[in-house]
Scaffold this motif. Sequence first.
Motif, PDB file in Angstrom:
ATOM      1  N   GLY A 119      14.560  -2.491  -1.942  1.00 48.07           N
ATOM      2  CA  GLY A 119      14.800  -1.256  -1.198  1.00 48.07           C
ATOM      3  C   GLY A 119      15.308  -0.141  -2.080  1.00 48.07           C
ATOM      4  O   GLY A 119      14.544   0.536  -2.771  1.00 48.07           O
ATOM      5  N   ILE A 120      16.607   0.057  -2.111  1.00 46.41           N
ATOM      6  CA  ILE A 120      17.208   1.113  -2.934  1.00 46.41           C
ATOM      7  C   ILE A 120      17.275   0.626  -4.377  1.00 46.41           C
ATOM      8  O   ILE A 120      17.943  -0.366  -4.665  1.00 46.41           O
ATOM      9  CB  ILE A 120      18.615   1.467  -2.442  1.00 46.41           C
ATOM     10  CG1 ILE A 120      18.564   1.920  -0.976  1.00 46.41           C
ATOM     11  CG2 ILE A 120      19.247   2.546  -3.322  1.00 46.41           C
ATOM     12  CD1 ILE A 120      19.930   2.177  -0.365  1.00 46.41           C
ATOM     13  N   MET A 151      23.563  -3.439  -3.291  1.00 48.51           N
ATOM     14  CA  MET A 151      22.376  -4.249  -3.051  1.00 48.51           C
ATOM     15  C   MET A 151      21.110  -3.438  -3.311  1.00 48.51           C
ATOM     16  O   MET A 151      20.952  -2.338  -2.808  1.00 48.51           O
ATOM     17  CB  MET A 151      22.367  -4.767  -1.616  1.00 48.51           C
ATOM     18  CG  MET A 151      21.134  -5.595  -1.282  1.00 48.51           C
ATOM     19  SD  MET A 151      21.068  -6.148   0.445  1.00 48.51           S
ATOM     20  CE  MET A 151      22.347  -7.403   0.439  1.00 48.51           C
ATOM     21  N   SER A 152      20.227  -3.980  -4.098  1.00 47.03           N
ATOM     22  CA  SER A 152      18.961  -3.300  -4.392  1.00 47.03           C
ATOM     23  C   SER A 152      17.763  -4.109  -3.930  1.00 47.03           C
ATOM     24  O   SER A 152      16.640  -3.610  -3.942  1.00 47.03           O
ATOM     25  CB  SER A 152      18.846  -3.025  -5.898  1.00 47.03           C
ATOM     26  OG  SER A 152      18.894  -4.236  -6.634  1.00 47.03           O
ATOM     27  N   ALA A 188       0.808  -1.216   0.000  1.00 51.61           N
ATOM     28  CA  ALA A 188       0.000   0.000   0.000  1.00 51.61           C
ATOM     29  C   ALA A 188       0.838   1.261   0.000  1.00 51.61           C
ATOM     30  O   ALA A 188       0.404   2.304  -0.483  1.00 51.61           O
ATOM     31  CB  ALA A 188      -0.933  -0.002   1.212  1.00 51.61           C
ATOM     32  N   ALA A 189       2.057   1.190   0.542  1.00 52.58           N
ATOM     33  CA  ALA A 189       2.925   2.358   0.578  1.00 52.58           C
ATOM     34  C   ALA A 189       3.659   2.577  -0.729  1.00 52.58           C
ATOM     35  O   ALA A 189       4.342   3.577  -0.902  1.00 52.58           O
ATOM     36  CB  ALA A 189       3.941   2.216   1.717  1.00 52.58           C
ATOM     37  N   GLY A 190       3.520   1.633  -1.672  1.00 58.21           N
ATOM     38  CA  GLY A 190       4.206   1.754  -2.947  1.00 58.21           C
ATOM     39  C   GLY A 190       5.588   1.123  -2.959  1.00 58.21           C
ATOM     40  O   GLY A 190       6.299   1.216  -3.956  1.00 58.21           O
ATOM     41  N   ASP A 191       5.989   0.463  -1.867  1.00 58.99           N
ATOM     42  CA  ASP A 191       7.281  -0.219  -1.840  1.00 58.99           C
ATOM     43  C   ASP A 191       7.241  -1.452  -2.731  1.00 58.99           C
ATOM     44  O   ASP A 191       6.219  -2.136  -2.823  1.00 58.99           O
ATOM     45  CB  ASP A 191       7.638  -0.627  -0.407  1.00 58.99           C
ATOM     46  CG  ASP A 191       7.996   0.570   0.458  1.00 58.99           C
ATOM     47  OD1 ASP A 191       8.507   1.553  -0.095  1.00 58.99           O
ATOM     48  OD2 ASP A 191       7.769   0.517   1.679  1.00 58.99           O
ATOM     49  N   ASP A 211      10.476  -4.090   9.365  1.00 60.85           N
ATOM     50  CA  ASP A 211      11.614  -4.589  10.122  1.00 60.85           C
ATOM     51  C   ASP A 211      12.783  -3.646   9.878  1.00 60.85           C
ATOM     52  O   ASP A 211      13.481  -3.754   8.868  1.00 60.85           O
ATOM     53  CB  ASP A 211      11.960  -6.012   9.685  1.00 60.85           C
ATOM     54  CG  ASP A 211      13.138  -6.592  10.459  1.00 60.85           C
ATOM     55  OD1 ASP A 211      13.232  -6.315  11.673  1.00 60.85           O
ATOM     56  OD2 ASP A 211      13.967  -7.303   9.852  1.00 60.85           O
ATOM     57  N   GLY A 212      12.993  -2.713  10.800  1.00 61.35           N
ATOM     58  CA  GLY A 212      14.035  -1.720  10.615  1.00 61.35           C
ATOM     59  C   GLY A 212      13.747  -0.862   9.400  1.00 61.35           C
ATOM     60  O   GLY A 212      12.665  -0.290   9.258  1.00 61.35           O
ATOM     61  N   ALA A 213      14.721  -0.774   8.485  1.00 65.70           N
ATOM     62  CA  ALA A 213      14.552   0.005   7.265  1.00 65.70           C
ATOM     63  C   ALA A 213      13.908  -0.811   6.165  1.00 65.70           C
ATOM     64  O   ALA A 213      13.729  -0.314   5.057  1.00 65.70           O
ATOM     65  CB  ALA A 213      15.902   0.541   6.796  1.00 65.70           C
ATOM     66  N   GLY A 214      13.560  -2.057   6.444  1.00 68.03           N
ATOM     67  CA  GLY A 214      12.972  -2.918   5.420  1.00 68.03           C
ATOM     68  C   GLY A 214      11.770  -3.669   5.935  1.00 68.03           C
ATOM     69  O   GLY A 214      10.965  -3.142   6.715  1.00 68.03           O
ATOM     70  N   TYR A 215      11.641  -4.911   5.511  1.00 72.14           N
ATOM     71  CA  TYR A 215      10.506  -5.739   5.889  1.00 72.14           C
ATOM     72  C   TYR A 215      10.967  -7.156   6.162  1.00 72.14           C
ATOM     73  O   TYR A 215      12.043  -7.578   5.720  1.00 72.14           O
ATOM     74  CB  TYR A 215       9.466  -5.774   4.764  1.00 72.14           C
ATOM     75  CG  TYR A 215       8.767  -4.461   4.502  1.00 72.14           C
ATOM     76  CD1 TYR A 215       7.563  -4.140   5.134  1.00 72.14           C
ATOM     77  CD2 TYR A 215       9.291  -3.538   3.601  1.00 72.14           C
ATOM     78  CE1 TYR A 215       6.917  -2.943   4.891  1.00 72.14           C
ATOM     79  CE2 TYR A 215       8.654  -2.335   3.343  1.00 72.14           C
ATOM     80  CZ  TYR A 215       7.461  -2.041   3.989  1.00 72.14           C
ATOM     81  OH  TYR A 215       6.824  -0.856   3.742  1.00 72.14           O
ATOM     82  N   VAL A 216      10.128  -7.908   6.874  1.00 72.59           N
ATOM     83  CA  VAL A 216      10.320  -9.336   7.059  1.00 72.59           C
ATOM     84  C   VAL A 216       9.009 -10.025   6.693  1.00 72.59           C
ATOM     85  O   VAL A 216       7.924  -9.480   6.946  1.00 72.59           O
ATOM     86  CB  VAL A 216      10.723  -9.665   8.514  1.00 72.59           C
ATOM     87  CG1 VAL A 216       9.627  -9.269   9.493  1.00 72.59           C
ATOM     88  CG2 VAL A 216      11.052 -11.141   8.655  1.00 72.59           C
TER      89      VAL A 216
END
Length: 395
Positions: free
Chosen positions: A105-106, A118-119, A87-90, A185-190
């Motif tokens: 991520g990046i 790493m992307s 939903a956030a567009g990630d 999870d921090g700057a990312g997801y799990v």
Amino acid sequence: MATTRPTSVKVILTGWGIRDTHAQTSSLSYGYDNWLRGAVGYSGFAGEVGGEKKNFAMGSYRFTADGAKLEFLHQFSNNTWGYGANAAGDSFGGTANNAPIFFGGIPATAWAKGSRGMSAKKINVVDKAHTITPNFRQVDVMGGWTAAAGSTFIYSAQLPPRLQGMAMVCEPTMKLIGLMDVQPDGAGYVAKDAYSLVASSDEWMSPVFAEVGPDGAIWFADWQNFIIQHNPTPSVGRGGYDAKTGVGGAHENDLRDHSRGRIYRIVWDKAWRGRQGQRRAIPPQTLSLVFPVARNTAASAPSASSSKARRRTSLRPFANWRPSLPTSAPSMPSGPCRVSVNLMPPRIRPRCIRPWLRCAATPSAPLAPMSLLRSSSSVPASWPTRIRPPVSPPS
């Protein structure tokens, strides 16, 4: 019933690899930025777009509808067959072999030319897929994700609250659609194991793609094939007989069905219905940009934003919109650009984002219109109240 057929065909992008049928481009979808997005396996892309040579494989990409621009976004680890966004567009995606879901991520476009970092990263914590039958055929990653396909998210007021925000990953060799509970999870997801949405003992059932439709229900495509494991070609030592590799890398087998498949629709028995039990369309004037349907909330009459497809459609006119900010200081808005916190992924919700936005939005360089950011004093008065800023700018 009358049908409309195209009168012409225009080729906009050439260079997609076709050497292996289970490694080609897939999962095309419309992005919030008005670009088309998708995934490609090791068949890859090798061509020229806008005068620039492009060569990539096993990851996700985006391109403009006219084919003028193409960008490789996220590099995965092996054969790729899945792209999706929350939903956030990630961005998220999946690969066939023991890595069913990645977080992008990046993007690769953010790295300096000539450098590489790493992307994307695998985020699932459980590698097992939960079949309900012992009668399945796999040649590797036994009992796990060996032909994972798709990486789409569930957002719909027409589905149970417990499913909201879950990611769907198909595993056709094991006759199921798995669920991943994707959490910050921090700057990312799990992605935690949430078992299966669909599982079958039918040895021909082979789900390959699942998505929430405009009606809020889940639709999925069943390849309906006894032979769904694509490679390798069987031999006497491995498979019990010598087979022949056919066109596209698949071994030839009389049990392959080349002409039939099935489409299923999953409907919640408590989904909202209109009068006389008929599902009715939502009037366009109730469009909303509020994204998530929160978990553990009671289902009620859905708005036009009750499915991701409706929200995505409502955002199209605004994807390229830039507010017209005055150039003279006295006319500048007194408050900073506003963040609609409900739309922000948790990792970027801290209060420290406020000064960053205040510095980022200037008369000469206004913020680019994103689905998450809006200028509180630049929203046209003609916009419906439901998509105007809900709170005052922070002080």
